[in-house]
Design an enzyme around this catalytic site. Structure first.
Site, PDB file in Angstrom:
ATOM      1  CE  LYS A 128       0.430   6.447  -1.952  1.00 26.91           C
ATOM      2  NZ  LYS A 128      -0.731   7.077  -1.302  1.00 26.91           N
TER       3      LYS A 128
ATOM      4  N   GLY B 292       0.811  -1.201   0.000  1.00 28.16           N
ATOM      5  CA  GLY B 292       0.000   0.000   0.000  1.00 28.16           C
ATOM      6  C   GLY B 292       0.851   1.260   0.000  1.00 28.16           C
ATOM      7  CB  SER B 293       0.171   4.595   1.408  1.00 27.70           C
ATOM      8  OG  SER B 293      -1.031   4.810   0.691  1.00 27.70           O
ATOM      9  CB  THR B 294       4.474   1.444   3.516  1.00 33.97           C
ATOM     10  OG1 THR B 294       4.181   0.181   2.908  1.00 33.97           O
ATOM     11  CG2 THR B 294       3.603   1.618   4.762  1.00 33.97           C
TER      12      THR B 294
ATOM     13  CB  SER C  10      -1.183   8.939   2.011  1.00 34.63           C
ATOM     14  OG  SER C  10      -0.739   7.679   1.576  1.00 34.63           O
TER      15      SER C  10
END
Length: 492
Positions: free
Chosen positions: A219, A215-217, A273
Protein backbone atom coordinates in the site's frame (compact mmCIF):
# COMPACT_ATOMS: atom_id res chain seq x y z
CA UNK A 1 81.16 -35.44 -45.27
CA UNK A 2 80.55 -31.80 -44.41
CA UNK A 3 77.42 -31.80 -46.56
CA UNK A 4 75.98 -34.78 -44.59
CA UNK A 5 76.71 -33.08 -41.28
CA UNK A 6 74.97 -29.93 -42.52
CA UNK A 7 71.92 -31.92 -43.58
CA UNK A 8 71.79 -33.71 -40.21
CA UNK A 9 72.05 -30.35 -38.39
CA UNK A 10 69.20 -28.86 -40.43
CA UNK A 11 67.09 -31.97 -39.80
CA UNK A 12 67.73 -31.76 -36.03
CA UNK A 13 66.85 -28.05 -36.08
CA UNK A 14 63.58 -28.86 -37.85
CA UNK A 15 62.81 -31.53 -35.24
CA UNK A 16 63.53 -29.03 -32.45
CA UNK A 17 61.30 -26.44 -34.13
CA UNK A 18 58.53 -29.01 -34.47
CA UNK A 19 58.82 -29.84 -30.76
CA UNK A 20 58.62 -26.16 -29.85
CA UNK A 21 55.58 -25.63 -32.10
CA UNK A 22 53.86 -28.67 -30.63
CA UNK A 23 54.64 -27.54 -27.08
CA UNK A 24 53.19 -24.12 -27.86
CA UNK A 25 50.12 -25.74 -29.38
CA UNK A 26 49.55 -27.89 -26.29
CA UNK A 27 50.31 -25.18 -23.71
CA UNK A 28 48.62 -22.23 -25.38
CA UNK A 29 46.13 -23.28 -28.06
CA UNK A 30 44.82 -26.44 -26.42
CA UNK A 31 45.26 -25.32 -22.80
CA UNK A 32 41.57 -24.43 -22.30
CA UNK A 33 40.47 -27.85 -23.53
CA UNK A 34 42.87 -29.62 -21.18
CA UNK A 35 41.92 -27.35 -18.28
CA UNK A 36 38.24 -28.14 -18.83
CA UNK A 37 38.71 -31.88 -19.15
CA UNK A 38 37.03 -33.64 -16.19
CA UNK A 39 39.93 -36.10 -16.02
CA UNK A 40 42.43 -33.31 -15.41
CA UNK A 41 42.77 -32.76 -11.66
CA UNK A 42 45.58 -30.22 -11.89
CA UNK A 43 43.28 -27.14 -11.92
CA UNK A 44 41.50 -28.39 -8.80
CA UNK A 45 44.80 -29.19 -7.08
CA UNK A 46 46.16 -25.76 -8.01
CA UNK A 47 42.93 -24.06 -6.86
CA UNK A 48 43.15 -25.52 -3.36
CA UNK A 49 46.94 -25.42 -3.09
CA UNK A 50 46.85 -22.04 -1.33
CA UNK A 51 44.55 -20.39 1.22
CA UNK A 52 41.46 -18.68 -0.15
CA UNK A 53 41.04 -14.95 0.45
CA UNK A 54 38.58 -13.81 3.11
CA UNK A 55 35.17 -12.17 3.23
CA UNK A 56 35.14 -9.35 5.80
CA UNK A 57 32.36 -7.90 7.93
CA UNK A 58 33.15 -4.82 9.98
CA UNK A 59 36.82 -5.15 9.09
CA UNK A 60 37.07 -8.72 10.46
CA UNK A 61 37.07 -11.95 8.44
CA UNK A 62 34.08 -14.26 8.75
CA UNK A 63 35.83 -16.90 6.64
CA UNK A 64 39.17 -18.70 6.79
CA UNK A 65 41.13 -21.65 5.37
CA UNK A 66 42.31 -24.89 6.98
CA UNK A 67 45.35 -26.88 5.85
CA UNK A 68 44.23 -30.50 5.45
CA UNK A 69 47.58 -31.80 4.18
CA UNK A 70 45.80 -33.59 1.30
CA UNK A 71 46.02 -33.10 -2.47
CA UNK A 72 43.19 -30.57 -2.24
CA UNK A 73 45.13 -28.92 0.50
CA UNK A 74 43.15 -25.93 1.80
CA UNK A 75 39.55 -26.26 2.91
CA UNK A 76 37.19 -23.34 3.56
CA UNK A 77 36.20 -22.48 7.14
CA UNK A 78 33.46 -20.15 8.43
CA UNK A 79 33.00 -18.17 11.62
CA UNK A 80 29.39 -17.85 12.74
CA UNK A 81 28.48 -19.71 9.57
CA UNK A 82 24.67 -19.74 9.99
CA UNK A 83 24.66 -16.00 10.74
CA UNK A 84 26.46 -15.02 7.55
CA UNK A 85 25.44 -17.86 5.20
CA UNK A 86 22.95 -15.63 3.27
CA UNK A 87 25.90 -13.33 2.54
CA UNK A 88 28.87 -15.64 2.02
CA UNK A 89 27.18 -18.70 0.54
CA UNK A 90 29.50 -21.71 0.54
CA UNK A 91 32.76 -22.75 -1.12
CA UNK A 92 32.86 -26.52 -1.47
CA UNK A 93 35.49 -28.76 -3.02
CA UNK A 94 32.63 -31.08 -4.03
CA UNK A 95 29.74 -28.75 -4.88
CA UNK A 96 31.30 -25.50 -6.08
CA UNK A 97 30.45 -22.02 -4.83
CA UNK A 98 27.39 -19.83 -4.21
CA UNK A 99 26.52 -16.19 -3.40
CA UNK A 100 29.58 -14.01 -2.60
CA UNK A 101 31.88 -17.03 -2.69
CA UNK A 102 30.77 -17.46 -6.30
CA UNK A 103 30.35 -13.86 -7.45
CA UNK A 104 33.79 -12.88 -6.12
CA UNK A 105 35.53 -16.20 -6.77
CA UNK A 106 38.19 -14.64 -9.02
CA UNK A 107 39.38 -12.35 -6.22
CA UNK A 108 39.07 -14.93 -3.44
CA UNK A 109 40.81 -17.72 -5.37
CA UNK A 110 43.58 -15.48 -6.73
CA UNK A 111 42.68 -15.89 -10.43
CA UNK A 112 41.53 -12.31 -11.01
CA UNK A 113 44.15 -10.68 -13.31
CA UNK A 114 43.87 -7.44 -11.31
CA UNK A 115 45.54 -9.15 -8.34
CA UNK A 116 48.80 -9.67 -10.24
CA UNK A 117 51.42 -6.88 -10.23
CA UNK A 118 52.43 -7.93 -13.78
CA UNK A 119 49.31 -9.31 -15.48
CA UNK A 120 51.06 -10.13 -18.79
CA UNK A 121 53.72 -12.20 -17.05
CA UNK A 122 50.99 -13.95 -15.08
CA UNK A 123 49.28 -14.96 -18.35
CA UNK A 124 52.52 -16.42 -19.69
CA UNK A 125 53.66 -18.15 -16.50
CA UNK A 126 50.13 -19.22 -15.50
CA UNK A 127 51.09 -18.41 -11.91
CA UNK A 128 48.32 -17.89 -9.36
CA UNK A 129 48.29 -14.77 -7.18
CA UNK A 130 47.49 -14.92 -3.48
CA UNK A 131 43.76 -14.77 -2.85
CA UNK A 132 42.38 -11.29 -2.27
CA UNK A 133 39.75 -10.15 0.23
CA UNK A 134 36.16 -8.98 -0.16
CA UNK A 135 35.01 -6.20 2.18
CA UNK A 136 31.23 -6.24 2.60
CA UNK A 137 28.81 -3.47 3.54
CA UNK A 138 27.19 -5.63 6.24
CA UNK A 139 26.70 -3.97 9.63
CA UNK A 140 27.72 -6.57 12.19
CA UNK A 141 25.37 -5.42 14.97
CA UNK A 142 22.40 -5.13 12.61
CA UNK A 143 23.05 -8.61 11.20
CA UNK A 144 23.23 -10.08 14.69
CA UNK A 145 20.08 -8.27 15.81
CA UNK A 146 18.14 -9.58 12.81
CA UNK A 147 19.35 -13.14 13.32
CA UNK A 148 18.58 -13.14 17.03
CA UNK A 149 15.19 -11.53 16.43
CA UNK A 150 14.13 -14.16 13.90
CA UNK A 151 15.31 -16.94 16.20
CA UNK A 152 13.37 -20.10 15.40
CA UNK A 153 10.91 -18.33 13.13
CA UNK A 154 11.03 -19.06 9.42
CA UNK A 155 11.55 -15.80 7.57
CA UNK A 156 14.01 -13.14 6.47
CA UNK A 157 15.28 -9.63 7.13
CA UNK A 158 16.86 -7.17 4.70
CA UNK A 159 18.20 -3.76 5.73
CA UNK A 160 19.72 -1.02 3.56
CA UNK A 161 21.12 2.47 4.00
CA UNK A 162 18.64 4.67 2.07
CA UNK A 163 21.06 7.38 0.93
CA UNK A 164 23.66 5.01 -0.55
CA UNK A 165 22.08 1.59 -1.18
CA UNK A 166 24.59 -0.16 1.11
CA UNK A 167 23.11 -3.43 2.36
CA UNK A 168 23.40 -3.48 6.15
CA UNK A 169 21.82 -6.85 6.91
CA UNK A 170 20.74 -9.98 5.01
CA UNK A 171 19.39 -12.74 7.22
CA UNK A 172 17.41 -15.86 6.35
CA UNK A 173 16.14 -18.48 8.80
CA UNK A 174 16.36 -21.35 9.27
CA UNK A 175 19.98 -21.18 8.20
CA UNK A 176 22.86 -23.64 7.91
CA UNK A 177 26.62 -23.83 8.50
CA UNK A 178 28.46 -23.61 5.14
CA UNK A 179 31.48 -25.33 6.67
CA UNK A 180 29.78 -28.74 6.59
CA UNK A 181 30.00 -28.53 2.78
CA UNK A 182 33.61 -27.33 2.49
CA UNK A 183 35.45 -30.61 1.96
CA UNK A 184 34.88 -33.57 -0.35
CA UNK A 185 34.45 -36.61 1.87
CA UNK A 186 31.50 -38.81 2.75
CA UNK A 187 30.44 -36.47 5.57
CA UNK A 188 30.09 -33.63 3.06
CA UNK A 189 27.89 -35.79 0.83
CA UNK A 190 25.66 -36.69 3.78
CA UNK A 191 25.38 -33.03 4.79
CA UNK A 192 24.52 -32.02 1.23
CA UNK A 193 21.77 -34.63 0.98
CA UNK A 194 20.38 -33.72 4.40
CA UNK A 195 20.28 -29.98 3.66
CA UNK A 196 18.64 -30.50 0.27
CA UNK A 197 16.13 -32.92 1.75
CA UNK A 198 15.14 -30.61 4.60
CA UNK A 199 11.55 -29.41 4.14
CA UNK A 200 12.45 -26.05 5.73
CA UNK A 201 14.98 -25.35 2.95
CA UNK A 202 17.79 -23.92 5.11
CA UNK A 203 19.96 -23.19 2.05
CA UNK A 204 17.26 -20.99 0.47
CA UNK A 205 18.26 -17.34 0.78
CA UNK A 206 14.83 -15.97 1.63
CA UNK A 207 16.10 -12.38 1.83
CA UNK A 208 16.94 -12.15 -1.89
CA UNK A 209 16.00 -15.42 -3.61
CA UNK A 210 12.42 -15.90 -2.38
CA UNK A 211 9.41 -13.76 -3.32
CA UNK A 212 6.25 -13.37 -1.25
CA UNK A 213 2.94 -11.56 -1.68
CA UNK A 214 3.74 -8.28 0.14
CA UNK A 215 0.20 -7.75 1.38
CA UNK A 216 -0.53 -4.39 2.96
CA UNK A 217 3.09 -3.22 2.82
CA UNK A 218 2.48 -2.73 -0.91
CA UNK A 219 0.00 0.00 0.00
CA UNK A 220 3.06 2.26 0.25
CA UNK A 221 3.46 1.86 -3.52
CA UNK A 222 -0.26 2.34 -4.18
CA UNK A 223 -0.35 5.48 -2.02
CA UNK A 224 2.65 6.87 -3.92
CA UNK A 225 0.97 6.17 -7.25
CA UNK A 226 -2.30 7.81 -6.14
CA UNK A 227 -0.55 10.92 -4.82
CA UNK A 228 1.70 11.27 -7.88
CA UNK A 229 -1.30 10.87 -10.22
CA UNK A 230 -3.40 13.39 -8.32
CA UNK A 231 -6.10 10.81 -7.57
CA UNK A 232 -5.63 11.85 -3.93
CA UNK A 233 -4.94 15.52 -3.28
CA UNK A 234 -4.59 15.54 0.49
CA UNK A 235 -3.91 13.14 3.33
CA UNK A 236 -7.03 14.12 5.27
CA UNK A 237 -9.55 14.52 2.45
CA UNK A 238 -12.24 11.85 2.37
CA UNK A 239 -12.01 9.33 -0.44
CA UNK A 240 -14.95 7.85 -2.33
CA UNK A 241 -14.44 4.31 -1.04
CA UNK A 242 -17.42 2.09 -0.26
CA UNK A 243 -17.18 -0.58 2.40
CA UNK A 244 -17.48 -3.34 1.31
CA UNK A 245 -16.08 -2.73 -2.18
CA UNK A 246 -17.27 -4.81 -5.11
CA UNK A 247 -14.40 -5.84 -7.33
CA UNK A 248 -14.97 -4.37 -10.83
CA UNK A 249 -16.77 -6.67 -13.25
CA UNK A 250 -17.47 -9.32 -10.60
CA UNK A 251 -19.95 -10.20 -7.88
CA UNK A 252 -17.21 -10.55 -5.29
CA UNK A 253 -16.92 -8.13 -2.42
CA UNK A 254 -13.73 -6.97 -0.73
CA UNK A 255 -13.97 -6.27 3.02
CA UNK A 256 -11.80 -4.87 5.80
CA UNK A 257 -10.68 -6.18 9.14
CA UNK A 258 -10.73 -2.66 10.56
CA UNK A 259 -13.73 -0.40 11.18
CA UNK A 260 -14.19 3.09 9.85
CA UNK A 261 -12.90 2.49 6.31
CA UNK A 262 -15.93 3.77 4.40
CA UNK A 263 -14.83 6.91 2.50
CA UNK A 264 -11.83 7.11 4.84
CA UNK A 265 -9.08 9.65 4.22
CA UNK A 266 -5.73 8.39 2.99
CA UNK A 267 -4.23 8.97 6.44
CA UNK A 268 -6.93 7.00 8.22
CA UNK A 269 -6.92 4.26 5.58
CA UNK A 270 -3.13 3.91 5.81
CA UNK A 271 -3.11 3.72 9.61
CA UNK A 272 -5.99 1.21 9.66
CA UNK A 273 -4.78 -0.59 6.51
CA UNK A 274 -8.15 -0.38 4.75
CA UNK A 275 -8.18 -2.82 1.85
CA UNK A 276 -11.23 -1.24 0.23
CA UNK A 277 -9.68 2.22 0.02
CA UNK A 278 -6.42 1.09 -1.57
CA UNK A 279 -8.07 -1.37 -3.96
CA UNK A 280 -10.32 1.43 -5.19
CA UNK A 281 -7.34 3.82 -5.45
CA UNK A 282 -5.39 1.31 -7.54
CA UNK A 283 -8.28 0.98 -9.98
CA UNK A 284 -8.62 4.77 -10.12
CA UNK A 285 -4.93 5.20 -10.92
CA UNK A 286 -5.24 2.56 -13.64
CA UNK A 287 -2.94 -0.18 -14.87
CA UNK A 288 -0.53 2.13 -16.64
CA UNK A 289 -0.02 4.32 -13.58
CA UNK A 290 0.25 1.43 -11.12
CA UNK A 291 2.66 -0.48 -13.36
CA UNK A 292 4.86 2.60 -13.75
CA UNK A 293 4.86 3.22 -9.99
CA UNK A 294 5.80 -0.41 -9.23
CA UNK A 295 8.58 -0.33 -11.84
CA UNK A 296 9.91 2.89 -10.33
CA UNK A 297 10.44 1.10 -7.03
CA UNK A 298 12.17 -1.83 -8.77
CA UNK A 299 9.39 -4.34 -9.48
CA UNK A 300 10.00 -6.18 -12.74
CA UNK A 301 13.77 -5.69 -12.68
CA UNK A 302 15.28 -9.07 -13.51
CA UNK A 303 18.84 -7.74 -13.78
CA UNK A 304 19.43 -6.73 -10.16
CA UNK A 305 22.74 -8.07 -8.83
CA UNK A 306 24.36 -7.23 -5.48
CA UNK A 307 26.74 -8.75 -6.95
CA UNK A 308 24.93 -12.13 -6.96
CA UNK A 309 21.51 -12.23 -8.57
CA UNK A 310 18.29 -11.25 -6.81
CA UNK A 311 14.94 -12.84 -7.60
CA UNK A 312 12.64 -10.67 -9.70
CA UNK A 313 9.82 -8.97 -7.81
CA UNK A 314 6.64 -8.82 -9.88
CA UNK A 315 3.57 -6.69 -10.52
CA UNK A 316 1.27 -8.29 -13.11
CA UNK A 317 0.66 -5.80 -15.94
CA UNK A 318 -1.86 -8.06 -17.72
CA UNK A 319 -4.41 -8.04 -14.89
CA UNK A 320 -8.05 -7.09 -15.44
CA UNK A 321 -9.64 -4.37 -13.24
CA UNK A 322 -10.65 -6.80 -10.48
CA UNK A 323 -7.19 -8.31 -10.42
CA UNK A 324 -5.67 -4.83 -10.46
CA UNK A 325 -7.67 -4.00 -7.34
CA UNK A 326 -6.21 -7.04 -5.58
CA UNK A 327 -2.73 -6.33 -6.93
CA UNK A 328 -2.93 -2.84 -5.44
CA UNK A 329 -3.23 -4.31 -1.93
CA UNK A 330 -0.29 -6.66 -2.48
CA UNK A 331 -2.27 -9.74 -3.44
CA UNK A 332 -3.10 -11.59 -6.69
CA UNK A 333 0.24 -11.99 -8.58
CA UNK A 334 2.13 -9.21 -6.79
CA UNK A 335 5.29 -10.70 -5.25
CA UNK A 336 8.39 -9.20 -3.69
CA UNK A 337 11.64 -10.16 -2.03
CA UNK A 338 12.40 -8.72 1.41
CA UNK A 339 15.24 -6.74 -0.20
CA UNK A 340 12.74 -5.20 -2.65
CA UNK A 341 10.44 -4.11 0.18
CA UNK A 342 13.41 -2.65 2.07
CA UNK A 343 14.08 -0.63 -1.10
CA UNK A 344 10.46 0.60 -1.05
CA UNK A 345 10.84 1.84 2.53
CA UNK A 346 14.24 3.35 1.66
CA UNK A 347 12.73 5.32 -1.23
CA UNK A 348 10.22 6.94 1.12
CA UNK A 349 13.02 7.88 3.51
CA UNK A 350 15.30 9.16 0.72
CA UNK A 351 13.05 11.82 -0.85
CA UNK A 352 11.61 9.36 -3.34
CA UNK A 353 14.95 8.16 -4.70
CA UNK A 354 15.84 4.47 -4.99
CA UNK A 355 19.54 3.70 -4.80
CA UNK A 356 20.68 0.42 -6.37
CA UNK A 357 21.57 -1.86 -3.44
CA UNK A 358 25.06 -3.34 -3.15
CA UNK A 359 26.85 -5.74 -0.83
CA UNK A 360 30.57 -5.31 -1.63
CA UNK A 361 32.31 -2.13 -0.49
CA UNK A 362 35.65 -2.99 -2.07
CA UNK A 363 38.00 -5.84 -2.96
CA UNK A 364 41.66 -5.87 -1.95
CA UNK A 365 44.88 -7.76 -2.52
CA UNK A 366 46.23 -9.90 0.28
CA UNK A 367 48.47 -7.01 1.35
CA UNK A 368 45.47 -4.68 1.67
CA UNK A 369 45.90 -2.73 -1.56
CA UNK A 370 42.57 -1.84 -3.15
CA UNK A 371 41.66 -3.65 -6.36
CA UNK A 372 38.14 -2.28 -6.79
CA UNK A 373 35.92 0.07 -4.78
CA UNK A 374 32.20 0.79 -5.05
CA UNK A 375 31.37 4.23 -6.37
CA UNK A 376 28.11 6.18 -6.34
CA UNK A 377 25.22 3.90 -7.18
CA UNK A 378 22.66 4.49 -9.93
CA UNK A 379 19.61 6.35 -8.67
CA UNK A 380 15.98 6.18 -9.83
CA UNK A 381 13.23 8.63 -8.86
CA UNK A 382 10.35 6.42 -7.74
CA UNK A 383 8.01 9.28 -6.81
CA UNK A 384 7.95 13.04 -6.46
CA UNK A 385 9.90 14.35 -3.43
CA UNK A 386 6.69 15.95 -2.16
CA UNK A 387 4.95 12.58 -2.34
CA UNK A 388 7.79 10.98 -0.39
CA UNK A 389 7.39 13.65 2.31
CA UNK A 390 3.69 12.85 2.62
CA UNK A 391 4.40 9.11 2.81
CA UNK A 392 6.95 9.72 5.57
CA UNK A 393 4.17 11.43 7.47
CA UNK A 394 1.83 8.48 6.90
CA UNK A 395 4.42 5.88 7.92
CA UNK A 396 5.33 7.87 11.03
CA UNK A 397 1.65 7.88 11.98
CA UNK A 398 1.51 4.07 11.76
CA UNK A 399 4.25 3.82 14.40
CA UNK A 400 3.05 6.67 16.61
CA UNK A 401 -0.64 5.74 16.72
CA UNK A 402 -1.25 2.77 14.46
CA UNK A 403 -0.40 -0.92 14.12
CA UNK A 404 3.39 -0.42 14.19
CA UNK A 405 3.69 0.92 17.74
CA UNK A 406 6.20 -1.74 18.78
CA UNK A 407 8.72 -0.38 16.28
CA UNK A 408 9.01 2.96 18.11
CA UNK A 409 12.51 3.96 19.27
CA UNK A 410 13.14 6.62 21.91
CA UNK A 411 15.18 9.49 20.53
CA UNK A 412 14.43 8.60 16.91
CA UNK A 413 11.79 9.13 14.25
CA UNK A 414 10.48 5.85 12.90
CA UNK A 415 8.07 5.19 10.05
CA UNK A 416 6.56 1.80 9.30
CA UNK A 417 3.83 -0.28 7.69
CA UNK A 418 2.51 -3.64 8.81
CA UNK A 419 1.17 -6.18 6.39
CA UNK A 420 -0.63 -9.51 6.22
CA UNK A 421 -0.30 -11.46 2.98
CA UNK A 422 -2.78 -14.17 2.08
CA UNK A 423 -1.61 -17.13 0.02
CA UNK A 424 -2.48 -20.68 -0.92
CA UNK A 425 -5.54 -22.07 -2.69
CA UNK A 426 -8.51 -19.98 -1.61
CA UNK A 427 -6.18 -18.11 0.77
CA UNK A 428 -6.06 -21.27 2.88
CA UNK A 429 -2.40 -20.87 3.87
CA UNK A 430 -1.36 -19.23 7.11
CA UNK A 431 -0.78 -15.54 6.23
CA UNK A 432 2.73 -14.15 5.91
CA UNK A 433 3.56 -11.33 8.31
CA UNK A 434 5.38 -8.26 7.02
CA UNK A 435 6.79 -5.10 8.49
CA UNK A 436 8.68 -2.43 6.54
CA UNK A 437 10.20 0.62 8.19
CA UNK A 438 12.89 3.29 8.26
CA UNK A 439 14.47 5.30 11.06
CA UNK A 440 16.71 8.26 11.77
CA UNK A 441 17.93 9.69 15.04
CA UNK A 442 16.52 13.03 16.14
CA UNK A 443 19.84 14.69 15.29
CA UNK A 444 20.37 12.89 11.99
CA UNK A 445 19.86 14.88 8.78
CA UNK A 446 18.59 11.79 6.94
CA UNK A 447 17.36 8.26 7.55
CA UNK A 448 20.11 5.82 8.48
CA UNK A 449 18.38 2.53 7.84
CA UNK A 450 15.39 0.97 6.09
CA UNK A 451 14.26 -2.55 7.00
CA UNK A 452 11.91 -5.24 5.72
CA UNK A 453 10.92 -8.25 7.82
CA UNK A 454 8.82 -11.19 6.66
CA UNK A 455 7.70 -14.19 8.71
CA UNK A 456 6.36 -17.40 7.22
CA UNK A 457 4.08 -20.16 8.39
CA UNK A 458 3.14 -20.46 12.04
CA UNK A 459 5.15 -17.35 12.83
CA UNK A 460 2.61 -15.20 11.05
CA UNK A 461 -0.59 -15.79 12.99
CA UNK A 462 -2.84 -12.80 12.56
CA UNK A 463 -2.81 -11.77 16.20
CA UNK A 464 0.96 -11.45 16.27
CA UNK A 465 1.65 -9.02 13.47
CA UNK A 466 0.10 -5.82 14.79
CA UNK A 467 1.20 -3.85 17.84
CA UNK A 468 1.66 -7.10 19.78
CA UNK A 469 3.43 -8.87 16.91
CA UNK A 470 6.88 -10.23 16.19
CA UNK A 471 7.83 -8.52 12.94
CA UNK A 472 7.86 -4.92 14.22
CA UNK A 473 10.12 -5.65 17.22
CA UNK A 474 12.60 -7.42 14.94
CA UNK A 475 12.74 -4.36 12.71
CA UNK A 476 13.13 -2.12 15.76
CA UNK A 477 16.11 -4.17 17.00
CA UNK A 478 17.84 -3.86 13.63
CA UNK A 479 17.21 -0.13 13.45
CA UNK A 480 18.40 0.38 17.02
CA UNK A 481 21.64 -1.46 16.24
CA UNK A 482 22.39 0.89 13.35
CA UNK A 483 21.36 4.06 15.18
CA UNK A 484 23.33 3.12 18.31
CA UNK A 485 26.52 2.53 16.32
CA UNK A 486 26.04 5.85 14.52
CA UNK A 487 25.58 7.64 17.84
CA UNK A 488 28.76 6.08 19.26
CA UNK A 489 30.69 7.07 16.14
CA UNK A 490 29.44 10.66 16.32
CA UNK A 491 30.37 10.90 20.00
CA UNK A 492 34.03 10.10 19.38
Amino acid sequence: MTRHIRHAAVFCALLLLALLVNAARVQVVQAPAYDGNPANRRPAIARYQQPRGDILVGGEPVTGSRDTGEHLRYERTYRNGPLYAPVTGFSSQAYGTTLLEHAEDGVLSGTDPMLAPLPLWRDVSRARSRGGNVVTTIHRAAQEAAYEGLGRHKGAVAAVEPSTGRILALVSTPSYDPQVLSGNGAAVTRSWEALNGDADQPMLNRAVRQTYPPGSTFKVVTAAAALDAGVVTGLDRRTRSPDPYRLPGTRKWLTNRADGCRNASLRRAFERSCNTVFAQLGVAVGMRGMAAAAAGFGFGDDGLRIPFSVARSTFDTSADPAQLALSSIGQYNTRATPLQMAMVAAAVANRGQVRAPYLVERTTRADGGTVWAAGPRPVRQAMHPSTAALLKELMTGVVEKGTGARAAIRGATVGGKTGTAQHGVGNSGTPYAWFVSWAHGDRDPEARVAVAVVLEGGSARRGRITSSGVAAPIARAVMEAVLDSQARTSAR
